[in-house]
Motif scaffolding. Structure first.
Motif, PDB file in Angstrom:
ATOM      1  N   SER A  10       1.503 -21.459  -1.810  1.00 58.75           N
ATOM      2  CA  SER A  10       0.226 -22.064  -2.196  1.00 58.75           C
ATOM      3  C   SER A  10      -0.566 -21.173  -3.146  1.00 58.75           C
ATOM      4  O   SER A  10      -1.309 -21.666  -3.989  1.00 58.75           O
ATOM      5  N   ALA A  11      -0.412 -19.844  -3.032  1.00 62.24           N
ATOM      6  CA  ALA A  11      -1.123 -18.941  -3.949  1.00 62.24           C
ATOM      7  C   ALA A  11      -0.679 -19.188  -5.380  1.00 62.24           C
ATOM      8  O   ALA A  11      -1.496 -19.182  -6.306  1.00 62.24           O
ATOM      9  N   VAL A  12       0.604 -19.449  -5.590  1.00 66.81           N
ATOM     10  CA  VAL A  12       1.118 -19.738  -6.922  1.00 66.81           C
ATOM     11  C   VAL A  12       0.614 -21.107  -7.381  1.00 66.81           C
ATOM     12  O   VAL A  12       0.163 -21.265  -8.514  1.00 66.81           O
ATOM     13  N   LEU A  13       0.662 -22.099  -6.488  1.00 68.76           N
ATOM     14  CA  LEU A  13       0.158 -23.429  -6.844  1.00 68.76           C
ATOM     15  C   LEU A  13      -1.325 -23.373  -7.211  1.00 68.76           C
ATOM     16  O   LEU A  13      -1.765 -24.028  -8.151  1.00 68.76           O
ATOM     17  N   ARG A  14      -2.080 -22.578  -6.469  1.00 67.36           N
ATOM     18  CA  ARG A  14      -3.515 -22.437  -6.742  1.00 67.36           C
ATOM     19  C   ARG A  14      -3.733 -21.835  -8.129  1.00 67.36           C
ATOM     20  O   ARG A  14      -4.581 -22.303  -8.891  1.00 67.36           O
ATOM     21  N   LEU A  15      -2.960 -20.796  -8.478  1.00 67.84           N
ATOM     22  CA  LEU A  15      -3.076 -20.182  -9.793  1.00 67.84           C
ATOM     23  C   LEU A  15      -2.694 -21.157 -10.904  1.00 67.84           C
ATOM     24  O   LEU A  15      -3.236 -21.098 -12.001  1.00 67.84           O
ATOM     25  N   ALA A  23      -3.228 -29.088   0.063  1.00 67.55           N
ATOM     26  CA  ALA A  23      -2.381 -29.654   1.114  1.00 67.55           C
ATOM     27  C   ALA A  23      -1.361 -28.635   1.588  1.00 67.55           C
ATOM     28  O   ALA A  23      -1.100 -28.512   2.792  1.00 67.55           O
ATOM     29  N   ARG A  24      -0.788 -27.891   0.655  1.00 65.45           N
ATOM     30  CA  ARG A  24       0.201 -26.878   1.018  1.00 65.45           C
ATOM     31  C   ARG A  24      -0.437 -25.780   1.858  1.00 65.45           C
ATOM     32  O   ARG A  24       0.143 -25.297   2.826  1.00 65.45           O
ATOM     33  N   GLU A  25      -1.662 -25.379   1.506  1.00 67.06           N
ATOM     34  CA  GLU A  25      -2.355 -24.326   2.248  1.00 67.06           C
ATOM     35  C   GLU A  25      -2.583 -24.731   3.695  1.00 67.06           C
ATOM     36  O   GLU A  25      -2.473 -23.916   4.603  1.00 67.06           O
ATOM     37  N   ARG A  26      -2.921 -26.010   3.922  1.00 64.88           N
ATOM     38  CA  ARG A  26      -3.156 -26.462   5.298  1.00 64.88           C
ATOM     39  C   ARG A  26      -1.877 -26.413   6.119  1.00 64.88           C
ATOM     40  O   ARG A  26      -1.908 -26.139   7.315  1.00 64.88           O
ATOM     41  N   ALA A  27      -0.738 -26.680   5.490  1.00 62.05           N
ATOM     42  CA  ALA A  27       0.533 -26.733   6.203  1.00 62.05           C
ATOM     43  C   ALA A  27       1.263 -25.398   6.236  1.00 62.05           C
ATOM     44  O   ALA A  27       2.173 -25.211   7.037  1.00 62.05           O
ATOM     45  N   GLU A  28       0.877 -24.463   5.380  1.00 59.83           N
ATOM     46  CA  GLU A  28       1.580 -23.186   5.280  1.00 59.83           C
ATOM     47  C   GLU A  28       1.298 -22.274   6.463  1.00 59.83           C
ATOM     48  O   GLU A  28       0.210 -22.283   7.030  1.00 59.83           O
ATOM     49  N   LEU A  29       2.276 -21.484   6.763  1.00 58.40           N
ATOM     50  CA  LEU A  29       2.117 -20.441   7.765  1.00 58.40           C
ATOM     51  C   LEU A  29       1.040 -19.475   7.285  1.00 58.40           C
ATOM     52  O   LEU A  29       1.060 -19.035   6.135  1.00 58.40           O
TER      53      LEU A  29
END
Length: 156
Positions: A10-15, A23-29
């Motif tokens: 998600s850090a890469v997607l955010r950048l 959505a990925r951040e909510r589901a990510e470990l």
């Protein structure tokens, strides 16, 4: 087991400004913040590569965490192994005398190749190659680029 491209963190997607980031951040470990600790088995040269690489990775928010120690250690030790094997090849040459006296490929060449393959894997995992960096864009998610991650990794 599925085969395919591993999901982007998600850090890469955010950048990149991707709308999938939230959505990925909510589901990510969720991983604990902070720097990983170097393992005791790192060689002296591996520790040097660990320190320099960690210093670069710290500049990208959320890219490295305390749980990334093994991946970072593997990358750092691979760099150390590569430079050691490369020094051996530089000293002894690409070919050496074999047990029967014939000329054979220096075993350090193979060690160098294997270490380099491990280095490339770490480069990809941490986004340290130009092609990986080019994919990480800092923007508003609407195609308006405000720069990219290469500044985080610029040589100082």
């Amino acid at each position: 087991m599925s085969v395919g491209r591993p999901p982007k963190p998600s850090a890469v997607l955010r950048l990149e400004g991707s709308p999938k980031a939230a959505a990925r951040e909510r589901a990510e470990l969720k991983v604990p913040p902070g720097d990983p600790e170097p393992p005791s088995w790192l060689s002296y040269a591996g520790r040097e590569f660990w320190n320099s690489t960690l210093a670069m990775l710290r500049d990208v928010p959320g890219l490295v965490s305390r749980v990334d120690g093994i991946a970072l250690a593997s990358f750092a030790q691979a760099l150390a192994d590569y430079t050691h094997a490369r020094a051996m090849v530089a000293e002894e040459g690409i070919t050496v005398a074999g047990s029967t006296g014939s000329t054979v490929l220096n075993p350090s060449v193979r060690a160098m190749e294997l270490a380099w393959a491990r280095v490339q894997k770490g480069v990809s995992q941490f986004g340290l190659s130009p092609s990986d960096r080019a994919k990480v864009m800092v923007g508003d998610g609407k195609g308006k680029d405000s720069g990219n991650a290469k500044g985080y990794f610029a040589a100082g």
